[in-house]
Design a protein around this motif. Structure first.
Motif, PDB file in Angstrom:
ATOM      1  N   ILE A  80       0.818  -1.208  -0.239  1.00  0.00           N
ATOM      2  CA  ILE A  80      -0.003  -0.096  -0.203  1.00  0.00           C
ATOM      3  C   ILE A  80       0.941   1.261   0.147  1.00  0.00           C
ATOM      4  O   ILE A  80       0.281   2.231  -0.230  1.00  0.00           O
ATOM      5  N   PHE A  81       2.101   1.218   0.291  1.00  0.00           N
ATOM      6  CA  PHE A  81       2.938   2.361   0.239  1.00  0.00           C
ATOM      7  C   PHE A  81       3.250   3.158  -1.007  1.00  0.00           C
ATOM      8  O   PHE A  81       3.660   4.253  -1.080  1.00  0.00           O
ATOM      9  N   ILE A  82       2.972   2.371  -2.339  1.00  0.00           N
ATOM     10  CA  ILE A  82       2.890   2.926  -3.438  1.00  0.00           C
ATOM     11  C   ILE A  82       1.698   3.809  -3.595  1.00  0.00           C
ATOM     12  O   ILE A  82       1.849   4.488  -4.689  1.00  0.00           O
ATOM     13  N   VAL A  83       0.788   3.710  -2.890  1.00  0.00           N
ATOM     14  CA  VAL A  83      -0.489   4.454  -3.100  1.00  0.00           C
ATOM     15  C   VAL A  83      -0.260   6.296  -2.975  1.00  0.00           C
ATOM     16  O   VAL A  83      -0.791   6.845  -4.021  1.00  0.00           O
ATOM     17  N   PRO A  84       0.480   6.407  -1.985  1.00  0.00           N
ATOM     18  CA  PRO A  84       0.511   8.121  -1.776  1.00  0.00           C
ATOM     19  C   PRO A  84       0.808   8.845  -2.834  1.00  0.00           C
ATOM     20  O   PRO A  84       0.531   9.853  -3.451  1.00  0.00           O
ATOM     21  N   PRO A  85       2.297   8.293  -3.302  1.00  0.00           N
ATOM     22  CA  PRO A  85       2.996   9.096  -4.352  1.00  0.00           C
ATOM     23  C   PRO A  85       2.243   9.171  -5.691  1.00  0.00           C
ATOM     24  O   PRO A  85       2.259  10.155  -6.564  1.00  0.00           O
ATOM     25  N   VAL A  86       1.856   7.849  -6.183  1.00  0.00           N
ATOM     26  CA  VAL A  86       0.807   7.840  -7.516  1.00  0.00           C
ATOM     27  C   VAL A  86      -0.179   8.471  -7.261  1.00  0.00           C
ATOM     28  O   VAL A  86      -0.576   9.247  -8.202  1.00  0.00           O
ATOM     29  N   SER A  87      -1.023   8.498  -6.193  1.00  0.00           N
ATOM     30  CA  SER A  87      -2.317   9.150  -6.134  1.00  0.00           C
ATOM     31  C   SER A  87      -2.314  10.776  -6.234  1.00  0.00           C
ATOM     32  O   SER A  87      -2.872  11.442  -6.678  1.00  0.00           O
ATOM     33  N   LEU A  88      -1.106  11.161  -5.414  1.00  0.00           N
ATOM     34  CA  LEU A  88      -0.906  12.930  -5.285  1.00  0.00           C
ATOM     35  C   LEU A  88      -0.236  13.059  -6.882  1.00  0.00           C
ATOM     36  O   LEU A  88      -0.762  14.258  -7.170  1.00  0.00           O
ATOM     37  N   LEU A 129      -2.634  17.643  -5.347  1.00  0.00           N
ATOM     38  CA  LEU A 129      -2.468  17.641  -3.891  1.00  0.00           C
ATOM     39  C   LEU A 129      -3.725  17.433  -3.240  1.00  0.00           C
ATOM     40  O   LEU A 129      -3.911  16.786  -2.173  1.00  0.00           O
ATOM     41  N   ARG A 130      -4.781  18.432  -3.495  1.00  0.00           N
ATOM     42  CA  ARG A 130      -6.089  18.466  -2.709  1.00  0.00           C
ATOM     43  C   ARG A 130      -6.813  16.986  -2.932  1.00  0.00           C
ATOM     44  O   ARG A 130      -7.082  16.527  -1.967  1.00  0.00           O
ATOM     45  N   ARG A 131      -7.018  16.871  -4.169  1.00  0.00           N
ATOM     46  CA  ARG A 131      -7.845  15.457  -4.672  1.00  0.00           C
ATOM     47  C   ARG A 131      -7.105  14.367  -4.142  1.00  0.00           C
ATOM     48  O   ARG A 131      -7.742  13.342  -3.843  1.00  0.00           O
ATOM     49  N   GLY A 132      -5.853  14.313  -4.179  1.00  0.00           N
ATOM     50  CA  GLY A 132      -4.887  13.256  -3.896  1.00  0.00           C
ATOM     51  C   GLY A 132      -5.203  12.852  -2.407  1.00  0.00           C
ATOM     52  O   GLY A 132      -5.313  11.872  -2.174  1.00  0.00           O
ATOM     53  N   LEU A 133      -5.149  14.072  -1.718  1.00  0.00           N
ATOM     54  CA  LEU A 133      -5.077  13.866  -0.140  1.00  0.00           C
ATOM     55  C   LEU A 133      -6.605  13.358   0.156  1.00  0.00           C
ATOM     56  O   LEU A 133      -6.519  12.462   1.148  1.00  0.00           O
ATOM     57  N   THR A 180      -7.160   9.889   2.162  1.00  0.00           N
ATOM     58  CA  THR A 180      -8.020   9.700   3.582  1.00  0.00           C
ATOM     59  C   THR A 180      -9.012   8.718   3.353  1.00  0.00           C
ATOM     60  O   THR A 180      -9.342   7.883   4.412  1.00  0.00           O
ATOM     61  N   VAL A 181      -9.747   8.551   2.158  1.00  0.00           N
ATOM     62  CA  VAL A 181     -10.703   7.551   2.117  1.00  0.00           C
ATOM     63  C   VAL A 181     -10.103   6.389   1.848  1.00  0.00           C
ATOM     64  O   VAL A 181     -10.889   5.363   2.530  1.00  0.00           O
ATOM     65  N   PHE A 182      -9.171   6.251   1.310  1.00  0.00           N
ATOM     66  CA  PHE A 182      -8.618   4.863   1.212  1.00  0.00           C
ATOM     67  C   PHE A 182      -8.207   4.377   2.622  1.00  0.00           C
ATOM     68  O   PHE A 182      -8.104   3.172   2.967  1.00  0.00           O
ATOM     69  N   VAL A 183      -7.471   5.248   3.578  1.00  0.00           N
ATOM     70  CA  VAL A 183      -7.201   4.758   5.134  1.00  0.00           C
ATOM     71  C   VAL A 183      -8.508   4.435   5.641  1.00  0.00           C
ATOM     72  O   VAL A 183      -8.159   3.377   6.525  1.00  0.00           O
ATOM     73  N   LEU A 184      -9.381   5.282   5.426  1.00  0.00           N
ATOM     74  CA  LEU A 184     -10.560   4.852   6.194  1.00  0.00           C
ATOM     75  C   LEU A 184     -11.230   3.239   5.763  1.00  0.00           C
ATOM     76  O   LEU A 184     -11.542   2.499   6.659  1.00  0.00           O
ATOM     77  N   LEU A 224       5.013  12.875   3.862  1.00  0.00           N
ATOM     78  CA  LEU A 224       6.283  13.195   2.971  1.00  0.00           C
ATOM     79  C   LEU A 224       5.838  13.321   1.329  1.00  0.00           C
ATOM     80  O   LEU A 224       6.581  13.957   0.769  1.00  0.00           O
ATOM     81  N   SER A 225       5.028  12.316   0.764  1.00  0.00           N
ATOM     82  CA  SER A 225       4.852  12.643  -0.573  1.00  0.00           C
ATOM     83  C   SER A 225       3.900  13.985  -0.848  1.00  0.00           C
ATOM     84  O   SER A 225       3.929  14.543  -1.994  1.00  0.00           O
ATOM     85  N   ALA A 226       2.910  14.287   0.087  1.00  0.00           N
ATOM     86  CA  ALA A 226       2.359  15.449   0.036  1.00  0.00           C
ATOM     87  C   ALA A 226       3.221  16.636   0.157  1.00  0.00           C
ATOM     88  O   ALA A 226       3.062  17.586  -0.845  1.00  0.00           O
ATOM     89  N   LEU A 227       4.116  16.455   0.794  1.00  0.00           N
ATOM     90  CA  LEU A 227       5.107  17.723   1.175  1.00  0.00           C
ATOM     91  C   LEU A 227       5.837  17.851  -0.189  1.00  0.00           C
ATOM     92  O   LEU A 227       6.191  18.870  -0.593  1.00  0.00           O
TER      93      LEU A 227
END
Length: 349
Positions: A103-111, A116-120, A124-128, A164-167
Motif C-alpha cells: 500500500i505504500f505505493i498509493v500516496p505518491p501515485v495518487s498525489l 495535492l487536494r484531490r490526492g489527499l 483519506t478515503v483509502f485509509v478509512l 512526505l509525498s504530500a510535502l
C-alpha cells in the motif's frame, strides 16, 4: 504570458505526465504479472486470478496512453485499479500476509495523478477503508488477520509516507508555478516596454518582418514612425519623471485611438512605430492625423503642472521588395521632413 507560450508549457506538462503514466502502466503490468506467477506457484488461485486481472487492466491503460494518447482516461484506470488491488491485498493478506506492504505505493501515485487536494482526499478515503477492513471483527466478516502491532505500525508508516509525498507534491507544484511566473516575466521583458506597457522594439521588428512576409498588393501595409516634438525640453524643464509620465499617458492615447487591427510599439526613446495592416497610404494618413489630433488635444496633468505636447509622424506604405529596414528608413525620412517643416504634422514618404 501569451496564450501560445502557456499552451506550450501545458503541452510539455501533458507530455511528461503521459510518459510517467505509460511507464507506471508498464511497470504495474509487469509486477502484477510476476506476482501472479508466484501466486500460482503457491497454489493461491484466487490471488492469481486477481493479479492477472490487474495486470490486464494495466496493459489496457498502457495501450490507451501509448497508442491512443488517452492520458486522463489511462490515469483514472491506473489509480482506481490500484486502489482496488491494494484493498484486496489488505483484505486477503496476499502471500504470507505480506499484501498490506504494497500500500505504500498509493500516496505518491495518487498525489501525482490527482494533485495535492484531490490526492489527499482519496488517500483519506483509502485509509478509512483499510481501517474498516483490518479492524472490523472477524465475526462481522472473514478477512486476513494481522497482529494489532502490525496494523498500527502499518498505518503510522503509511501516514508518514503520505505526509512526505504530500510535502513533495506541494514543493513540486510550487516550483512549477514559480517557473510559470518567471516565464511570464521573461516573456514580458522580451516583448514589452517596461515603462509604457507597449510592445518593444524587438517585438515590433519581429511583427513587421512577419507582416512583410505575407504582404501583397491586395492587402496593403503601411507604417507610421512617430516622434514627440521637443521632448528633451520636457525632460529639462519638468524632470525625467514628468517625461516618463508623458510617454506613459501618450501610449494610452495611442492605444485608445487605434483600430483593433493596428499595432503600436515604443521604438526607442520618444519614438513610436505603428504597423497598420490592410491600410494603404491614404488610409494611413487618416490614422496618423487622428493620432496627431488626439495628442494635440490631450493634457498631461502632473502635480501643479499641465503639460501639452505635439507629435510629428512619417508615413510609408510598403512596396514590393522593400526590406523592413528600408521601410523604416523611408518613414524616418518622412518624419524628418515633418520636423523640418515645423513639426506637429503628418508627412507621407
Amino acid at each position: 504570458m501569451s496564450i501560445k507560450n502557456q499552451s506550450k508549457l501545458q503541452r510539455f506538462g501533458e507530455l511528461q505526465q503521459a510518459r510517467v503514466i505509460a511507464l507506471f502502466s508498464l511497470v504495474g503490468m509487469s509486477i502484477t504479472f510476476l506476482m501472479m506467477c508466484f501466486a500460482i506457484k503457491n497454489a493461491n488461485i484466487t490471488l492469481a486470478i486477481s493479479l492477472l486481472f490487474a495486470s490486464a487492466v494495466y496493459g489496457v491503460a498502457f495501450y490507451l496512453v501509448n497508442n491512443k494518447n488517452h492520458v486522463k482516461l489511462s490515469s483514472y484506470i491506473i489509480i482506481y485499479s490500484l486502489y482496488a488491488l491494494m484493498l484486496y491485498l489488505v483484505y486477503s493478506g496476499g502471500v504470507a500476509s505480506t499484501g498490506p506492504l504494497w500500500i505504500f505505493i498509493v500516496p505518491p501515485v495518487s498525489l501525482y495523478v490527482h494533485g495535492l487536494r484531490r490526492g489527499l482526499i482519496n488517500i483519506t478515503v483509502f485509509v478509512l477503508l483499510i481501517c474498516l477492513i483490518m479492524f472490523i471483527p472477524q465475526s462481522v466478516y472473514a478477512h486476513a488477520i494481522y497482529p494489532i502491532e502490525f496494523k498500527l505500525r502499518l498505518l503510522y508508516s503509511f501516514l508518514t509516507i503520505s505526509f512526505l509525498s504530500a510535502l513533495y507534491e506541494y514543493s513540486r507544484s510550487q516550483l512549477y508555478n514559480n517557473a510559470l511566473e518567471l516565464n511570464q516575466k521573461l516573456h514580458h521583458l522580451a516583448h514589452y516596454d517596461d515603462l509604457t506597457g507597449l510592445h518593444n522594439r524587438r517585438d515590433a521588428q519581429r511583427k513587421l518582418n512577419k507582416k512583410i512576409a505575407v504582404a501583397d498588393t491586395s492587402k496593403p501595409l503601411s507604417i507610421l514612425l512617430c516622434d514627440i516634438d521637443f521632448f528633451k525640453l520636457v525632460n529639462d524643464k519638468y524632470g525625467h519623471s514628468a517625461g516618463d509620465a508623458v510617454l506613459t499617458e501618450l501610449s494610452q492615447v495611442f492605444k485608445a485611438s487605434l483600430r483593433e487591427t493596428d499595432y503600436v510599439a515604443r521604438w526607442g526613446g520618444e519614438e513610436f512605430l505603428f504597423i497598420l495592416a490592410q491600410t494603404d497610404q491614404a488610409a494611413a494618413f487618416d490614422v496618423a492625423e487622428r493620432l496627431r489630433c488626439a495628442v494635440f488635444k490631450h493634457t498631461v496633468s502632473l502635480d501643479d503642472e499641465d503639460i501639452k505636447v505635439t507629435i510629428s509622424i512619417g508615413i510609408k506604405e510598403y512596396q514590393q521588395d522593400l526590406t523592413s529596414d528600408q521601410l523604416i528608413n523611408d518613414a524616418d525620412k518622412a518624419l524628418y521632413e515633418a520636423k523640418r517643416l515645423g513639426r506637429n504634422r503628418s508627412i507621407p514618404a
